[in-house]
Write an enzyme that holds these catalytic residues in place. Sequence first.
Site, PDB file in Angstrom:
ATOM      1  N   PRO B   2       0.776  -1.213   0.000  1.00  0.00           N
ATOM      2  CA  PRO B   2       0.000   0.000   0.000  1.00  0.00           C
ATOM      3  C   PRO B   2       0.823   1.286   0.000  1.00  0.00           C
ATOM      4  O   PRO B   2       1.987   1.273   0.403  1.00  0.00           O
ATOM      5  CB  PRO B   2      -0.801  -0.092   1.309  1.00  0.00           C
ATOM      6  CG  PRO B   2      -0.736  -1.533   1.731  1.00  0.00           C
ATOM      7  CD  PRO B   2       0.534  -2.036   1.188  1.00  0.00           C
ATOM      8  N   LEU B   9      -0.438  19.647   8.997  1.00  0.00           N
ATOM      9  CA  LEU B   9       0.096  21.008   9.058  1.00  0.00           C
ATOM     10  C   LEU B   9       1.607  20.979   9.291  1.00  0.00           C
ATOM     11  O   LEU B   9       2.141  20.054   9.916  1.00  0.00           O
ATOM     12  CB  LEU B   9      -0.590  21.792  10.184  1.00  0.00           C
ATOM     13  CG  LEU B   9      -2.047  22.214   9.933  1.00  0.00           C
ATOM     14  CD1 LEU B   9      -2.616  22.921  11.152  1.00  0.00           C
ATOM     15  CD2 LEU B   9      -2.155  23.120   8.708  1.00  0.00           C
ATOM     16  N   GLU B  10       2.289  21.981   8.788  1.00  0.00           N
ATOM     17  CA  GLU B  10       3.724  22.136   9.035  1.00  0.00           C
ATOM     18  C   GLU B  10       3.957  22.226  10.551  1.00  0.00           C
ATOM     19  O   GLU B  10       3.066  22.615  11.302  1.00  0.00           O
ATOM     20  CB  GLU B  10       4.212  23.460   8.419  1.00  0.00           C
ATOM     21  CG  GLU B  10       4.192  23.501   6.915  1.00  0.00           C
ATOM     22  CD  GLU B  10       4.559  24.869   6.357  1.00  0.00           C
ATOM     23  OE1 GLU B  10       4.288  25.880   7.042  1.00  0.00           O
ATOM     24  OE2 GLU B  10       5.124  24.915   5.260  1.00  0.00           O
ATOM     25  N   GLY B  11       5.199  21.895  10.986  1.00  0.00           N
ATOM     26  CA  GLY B  11       5.528  22.142  12.390  1.00  0.00           C
ATOM     27  C   GLY B  11       5.995  20.939  13.183  1.00  0.00           C
ATOM     28  O   GLY B  11       6.579  21.086  14.240  1.00  0.00           O
ATOM     29  N   ARG B  12       5.795  19.701  12.666  1.00  0.00           N
ATOM     30  CA  ARG B  12       6.283  18.555  13.433  1.00  0.00           C
ATOM     31  C   ARG B  12       7.803  18.464  13.337  1.00  0.00           C
ATOM     32  O   ARG B  12       8.412  18.915  12.375  1.00  0.00           O
ATOM     33  CB  ARG B  12       5.665  17.252  12.906  1.00  0.00           C
ATOM     34  CG  ARG B  12       4.407  16.794  13.638  1.00  0.00           C
ATOM     35  CD  ARG B  12       3.210  17.644  13.382  1.00  0.00           C
ATOM     36  NE  ARG B  12       2.009  17.195  14.073  1.00  0.00           N
ATOM     37  CZ  ARG B  12       0.792  17.547  13.696  1.00  0.00           C
ATOM     38  NH1 ARG B  12       0.631  18.275  12.600  1.00  0.00           N
ATOM     39  NH2 ARG B  12      -0.279  17.163  14.377  1.00  0.00           N
TER      40      ARG B  12
END
EC number: 5.3.2.6
Lengths: 62, 62, 62, 62, 62, 62
Positions: B2, B9-12
């Site tokens: 798979p 969202l950006e930021g991790r």
Amino acid sequence: MPLVTVKMLEGRTDEQKRNLVEKVTEAVKETTGAAEEKIIVMIEEMRKDHYAVAGKRISDTE
Amino acid sequence: MPLVTVKMLEGRTDEQKRNLVEKVTEAVKETTGAAEEKIIVMIEEMRKDHYAVAGKRISDTE
Amino acid sequence: MPLVTVKMLEGRTDEQKRNLVEKVTEAVKETTGAAEEKIIVMIEEMRKDHYAVAGKRISDTE
Amino acid sequence: MPLVTVKMLEGRTDEQKRNLVEKVTEAVKETTGAAEEKIIVMIEEMRKDHYAVAGKRISDTE
Amino acid sequence: MPLVTVKMLEGRTDEQKRNLVEKVTEAVKETTGAAEEKIIVMIEEMRKDHYAVAGKRISDTE
Amino acid sequence: MPLVTVKMLEGRTDEQKRNLVEKVTEAVKETTGAAEEKIIVMIEEMRKDHYAVAGKRISDTE
């Protein structure tokens, strides 16, 4: 239509991208009979820290 | 296969992304029986000014 | 957000799909800190005559 | 749900994007009956050297 | 361009879909200035057993 | 990688699809240098009542 999206790792040259969209358009036209002006090709580049196979990112295996 | 795409969202942090692809791959392998080396996980980060819920972008609600 | 899309060949059981969305949601929650009720998981099934590796469709290699 | 993705060339202003997500959300709500808070709209910007029609990239035709 | 994809659960009527593509096209044209004939809208219907929120599929919560 | 998705209207023959994935794979290999066995091509067929240009669905213009 057809709409073609090519997802690939960052790093190809502008020349490679120019040839890619040209040759892919030809391949689609030749095999599906779609009119050339209707064929859209989009390139989506992926970062090595955003692409993983077997649970490992490319950036973590280099 | 798979092929898994995670839009977020950006930021991790890089660490969070490393763990994310690892744990998602495990989850897919465990529940679908797919071979690990066939499982691809892709992260797509979204900007807060490009993501809206109920007609309002996150960037316009902060 | 996050929005997760799992593209896989047709053929998994309803039970496998139930477990898949549950485990993937857990993996995303655990590693990104996203709130569970915000996590969306979508399954997209692919036909064997619509999925090709190395220029050959799965349907043409079986 | 519904989840709406708008792919468009780079270059729109922040104001245009704000109006875009608002008006698209209204259109979806009005015609499908979906609850506003469930409607997600995502903008994906494309570079001119990554978007081709009839085998030619926009960046190569300007 | 722009290319708009609307992912939504199965079940809307043909009439709703006709109005949806019309109104979304208007919204995109009005806010981005794109020429109407360049705006493509695609509907992707999702099955309730393929769409999950908070780890539960819609089909398992009804 | 690369991962190629070809979205097109329903109606092509099995033969056309076989040739399509073969020729597109060749085009990608030739222009990007990617190894053939890494190239994935996926076909996504669209219904005429789910695809609209300039606010009109193909099914409503035939």
